[in-house]
Design an enzyme around this catalytic site. Structure first.
Site, PDB file in Angstrom:
ATOM      1  N   SER A   1      -1.604   4.605 -14.166  1.00 40.42           N
ATOM      2  CA  SER A   1      -1.446   3.579 -15.202  1.00 40.42           C
ATOM      3  C   SER A   1      -2.524   3.691 -16.280  1.00 40.42           C
ATOM      4  O   SER A   1      -2.262   3.408 -17.456  1.00 40.42           O
ATOM      5  CB  SER A   1      -1.495   2.184 -14.568  1.00 40.42           C
ATOM      6  OG  SER A   1      -0.465   2.041 -13.628  1.00 40.42           O
TER       7      SER A   1
ATOM      8  N   HIS B   1       5.293   4.952  -9.687  1.00 42.85           N
ATOM      9  CA  HIS B   1       5.492   3.784  -8.812  1.00 42.85           C
ATOM     10  C   HIS B   1       6.978   3.646  -8.463  1.00 42.85           C
ATOM     11  O   HIS B   1       7.336   3.390  -7.309  1.00 42.85           O
ATOM     12  CB  HIS B   1       5.058   2.492  -9.522  1.00 42.85           C
ATOM     13  CG  HIS B   1       3.588   2.361  -9.769  1.00 42.85           C
ATOM     14  ND1 HIS B   1       3.055   2.137 -11.014  1.00 42.85           N
ATOM     15  CD2 HIS B   1       2.521   2.404  -8.922  1.00 42.85           C
ATOM     16  CE1 HIS B   1       1.732   2.030 -10.927  1.00 42.85           C
ATOM     17  NE2 HIS B   1       1.377   2.203  -9.676  1.00 42.85           N
TER      18      HIS B   1
HETATM   19  P1  ADP Z   1      -4.146   0.139  -6.863  1.00 39.68           P
HETATM   20  O1  ADP Z   1      -5.090  -0.417  -7.858  1.00 39.68           O
HETATM   21  O2  ADP Z   1      -3.942  -0.707  -5.656  1.00 39.68           O
HETATM   22  O3  ADP Z   1      -4.338   1.604  -6.535  1.00 39.68           O
HETATM   23  P2  ADP Z   1      -1.881   0.965  -8.449  1.00 39.68           P
HETATM   24  O4  ADP Z   1      -0.916   0.080  -9.140  1.00 39.68           O
HETATM   25  O5  ADP Z   1      -2.684   1.882  -9.303  1.00 39.68           O
HETATM   26  O6  ADP Z   1      -2.771  -0.006  -7.589  1.00 39.68           O
HETATM   27  O7  ADP Z   1      -1.135   1.829  -7.353  1.00 39.68           O
HETATM   28  C1  ADP Z   1      -0.418   1.218  -6.309  1.00 39.68           C
HETATM   29  C2  ADP Z   1       0.007   2.285  -5.341  1.00 39.68           C
HETATM   30  O8  ADP Z   1       0.883   3.213  -5.986  1.00 39.68           O
HETATM   31  C3  ADP Z   1      -1.126   3.114  -4.765  1.00 39.68           C
HETATM   32  O9  ADP Z   1      -0.793   3.448  -3.441  1.00 39.68           O
HETATM   33  C4  ADP Z   1      -1.133   4.346  -5.628  1.00 39.68           C
HETATM   34  O10 ADP Z   1      -1.648   5.464  -4.932  1.00 39.68           O
HETATM   35  C5  ADP Z   1       0.348   4.506  -5.880  1.00 39.68           C
HETATM   36  N1  ADP Z   1       0.628   5.224  -7.118  1.00 39.68           N
HETATM   37  C6  ADP Z   1       0.148   4.991  -8.343  1.00 39.68           C
HETATM   38  N2  ADP Z   1       0.603   5.881  -9.247  1.00 39.68           N
HETATM   39  C7  ADP Z   1       1.405   6.728  -8.542  1.00 39.68           C
HETATM   40  C8  ADP Z   1       2.146   7.900  -8.869  1.00 39.68           C
HETATM   41  N3  ADP Z   1       2.150   8.415 -10.090  1.00 39.68           N
HETATM   42  N4  ADP Z   1       2.850   8.492  -7.896  1.00 39.68           N
HETATM   43  C9  ADP Z   1       2.805   7.996  -6.644  1.00 39.68           C
HETATM   44  N5  ADP Z   1       2.120   6.922  -6.248  1.00 39.68           N
HETATM   45  C10 ADP Z   1       1.421   6.295  -7.185  1.00 39.68           C
END
Ligand code: ADP
Length: 164
Positions: free
Chosen positions: A130, A19
């Site tokens: 996560s 993130h």
């Molecule tokens: P959601 O439940 O909305 O997917 P997340 O917190 O899991 O929420 O992810 C928020 C955003 O960050 C999403 O666009 C997801 O694809 C992106 N994301 C999550 N983990 C990573 C990562 N390791 N690298 C790049 N983007 C990520």
């Protein structure tokens, strides 16, 4: 020129270095980035909204143009209210594509002016999410390659408080 604000929505349960990578790329394009912690009906989060916000604030403290908020309801409506010009999403592997593609088309129908920007993180984070971080931490594994030291401490505290 009008300052350009982008919104980066997610669950962030908890924020990972993946993130953070996306946030750092975003601030190089936009004047302001709002990390918006939302509710995901499909997910029962481990951390409260306040805990998630605090971890994001600490993780992004070195980035002056980043703010962290909470939103409820439709992300496109929140983006409208914030006068955001763009919405950021991270794209890891092909597995993200199908879902993101569908969401993007729905969001575009609801808010055609909002530009949706997809950013790829560094290769080191393309398999990070996560859920994996929570699982490894719950079994006492080392998560220092995936989250900041502060987030690692908060996770450790959550899972292993009783063991002390
Ligand atoms: P959601 O439940 O909305 O997917 P997340 O917190 O899991 O929420 O992810 C928020 C955003 O960050 C999403 O666009 C997801 O694809 C992106 N994301 C999550 N983990 C990573 C990562 N390791 N690298 C790049 N983007 C990520």
């Amino acid at each position: 020129m009008k300052s350009k604000l982008a919104i980066y929505p997610g669950t962030f349960d908890p924020i990972t270095l993946g993130h953070l990578d996306i946030i750092e790329r975003s601030v190089s394009i936009f004047d302001e980035v709002v990390v918006a912690v939302g509710r995901n009906i499909g997910k029962q989060p481990l951390f409260s909204v306040d805990e998630r916000i605090e971890m994001i604030q600490k993780t992004t403290a070195h980035l002056p143009n980043v703010t962290v908020t909470y939103f409820d309801g439709l992300i496109v409506e929140y983006a409208r209210k914030m006068n955001a010009v763009a919405m950021i999403r991270g794209l890891r592997a092909m597995s993200d594509f199908e879902f993101e593609f569908q969401m993007a088309l729905v969001n575009r129908t609801l808010h055609p002016e909002l530009v949706q920007v997809f950013l790829m993180p560094h290769e080191a984070y393309t398999h990070l999410n996560s859920t994996i971080v929570r699982e490894v931490s719950s079994f006492g594994g080392d998560i220092s390659a995936f989250v900041t030291p502060h987030v690692a401490d908060v996770l450790h505290e959550k899972f292993h408080r009783e063991e002390k």
